[in-house]
Design a protein around this motif. Sequence first.
Motif, PDB file in Angstrom:
ATOM      1  N   SER A  18      64.626 -21.880 -54.662  1.00 17.19           N
ATOM      2  CA  SER A  18      65.828 -21.113 -54.393  1.00 17.19           C
ATOM      3  C   SER A  18      65.258 -19.843 -53.949  1.00 17.19           C
ATOM      4  O   SER A  18      64.278 -19.240 -54.388  1.00 17.19           O
ATOM      5  CB  SER A  18      66.304 -20.942 -55.709  1.00 17.19           C
ATOM      6  N   GLY A  19      65.759 -19.246 -52.671  1.00 18.71           N
ATOM      7  CA  GLY A  19      65.399 -17.984 -52.197  1.00 18.71           C
ATOM      8  C   GLY A  19      64.567 -18.279 -51.225  1.00 18.71           C
ATOM      9  O   GLY A  19      64.311 -17.502 -50.223  1.00 18.71           O
TER      10      GLY A  19
ATOM     11  N   TYR B 131      64.722 -20.271 -34.743  1.00 18.64           N
ATOM     12  CA  TYR B 131      64.390 -21.701 -34.987  1.00 18.64           C
ATOM     13  C   TYR B 131      64.735 -22.507 -33.381  1.00 18.64           C
ATOM     14  O   TYR B 131      65.439 -21.888 -32.644  1.00 18.64           O
ATOM     15  CB  TYR B 131      65.582 -22.560 -35.754  1.00 18.64           C
TER      16      TYR B 131
ATOM     17  N   ASN C 128      63.475 -19.258 -47.546  1.00 16.41           N
ATOM     18  CA  ASN C 128      64.346 -19.657 -46.223  1.00 16.41           C
ATOM     19  C   ASN C 128      63.939 -20.288 -45.441  1.00 16.41           C
ATOM     20  O   ASN C 128      64.915 -20.650 -44.673  1.00 16.41           O
ATOM     21  CB  ASN C 128      64.466 -18.026 -45.889  1.00 16.41           C
ATOM     22  N   GLU C 129      62.682 -20.881 -45.445  1.00 20.15           N
ATOM     23  CA  GLU C 129      62.421 -21.923 -44.467  1.00 20.15           C
ATOM     24  C   GLU C 129      63.083 -23.264 -44.986  1.00 20.15           C
ATOM     25  O   GLU C 129      62.795 -23.624 -45.906  1.00 20.15           O
ATOM     26  CB  GLU C 129      60.870 -22.296 -44.059  1.00 20.15           C
ATOM     27  N   GLN C 130      63.827 -23.877 -44.091  1.00 19.01           N
ATOM     28  CA  GLN C 130      64.597 -25.297 -44.355  1.00 19.01           C
ATOM     29  C   GLN C 130      63.875 -26.250 -43.558  1.00 19.01           C
ATOM     30  O   GLN C 130      64.022 -26.033 -42.193  1.00 19.01           O
ATOM     31  CB  GLN C 130      65.852 -25.185 -44.283  1.00 19.01           C
TER      32      GLN C 130
ATOM     33  N   TYR D  83      71.098 -14.389 -49.611  1.00 18.16           N
ATOM     34  CA  TYR D  83      70.036 -14.648 -50.859  1.00 18.16           C
ATOM     35  C   TYR D  83      69.324 -16.141 -50.707  1.00 18.16           C
ATOM     36  O   TYR D  83      68.222 -16.188 -50.999  1.00 18.16           O
ATOM     37  CB  TYR D  83      70.773 -14.301 -51.859  1.00 18.16           C
TER      38      TYR D  83
END
Lengths: 108, 114
Positions: B98-99, A36, B101-103, A93
């Motif tokens: 859920s699961g 990031y 991964n890009e936030q 996870y």
Amino acid sequence: RKEVEQDPGPFNVPEGATVAFNCTYSNSASQSFFWYRQDCRKEPKLLMSVYSSGNEDGRFTAQLNRASQYISLLIRDSKLSDSATYLCVVAGYSTLTFGKGTMLLVSP
Amino acid sequence: DAGVIQSPRHEVTEMGQEVTLRCKPISGHNSLFWYRQTMMRGLELLIYFNNNVPIDDSGMPEDRFSAKMPNASFSTLKIQPSEPRDSAVYFCASSPQSGSNEQFFGPGTRLTVL
């Protein structure tokens, strides 16, 4: 041992230089890996994912070594606009663990 | 498209006061995360929700911190009473599922407790 470790820098490089950042992680069960980018006083934004086979996006190349639990980011032909903090990110996870970041300063 | 929205952007308060931070995730995103960022500790996950349900609050520093997500488009992080060591930038992030991964992060709330 910290979960995700990075050299905080700063890395001071001239425009056009090639610079590499490294990161190590402690959890061998980690599933996914990312870099990031965070500009000063801004929010983190996804730069690129990191795959075992290595991946490239323009001037940026990311590599992962699962055996050594090591991630790298290479920036070629640095631009002034590349100045930022680069965060190494390891995913479990459903959550992300962030390194403290490596600061890059590109000068004219 | 609107990204994650946080308010206020800046908050200055006195020790002992209650602080409420607000977050509106990206529409359609099912997971919401609250982080705190300081120079010393970096970016730390405080709590996350999936489909409005708190899943993991192990990062919440102590009972003075609480978070709620009453519906899919709104979450709050409350500190009561606030202390100077709570001074930090608080980020809210959301992700599509859920699961995934890009936030996507909001602009953050810069909190100063005097």
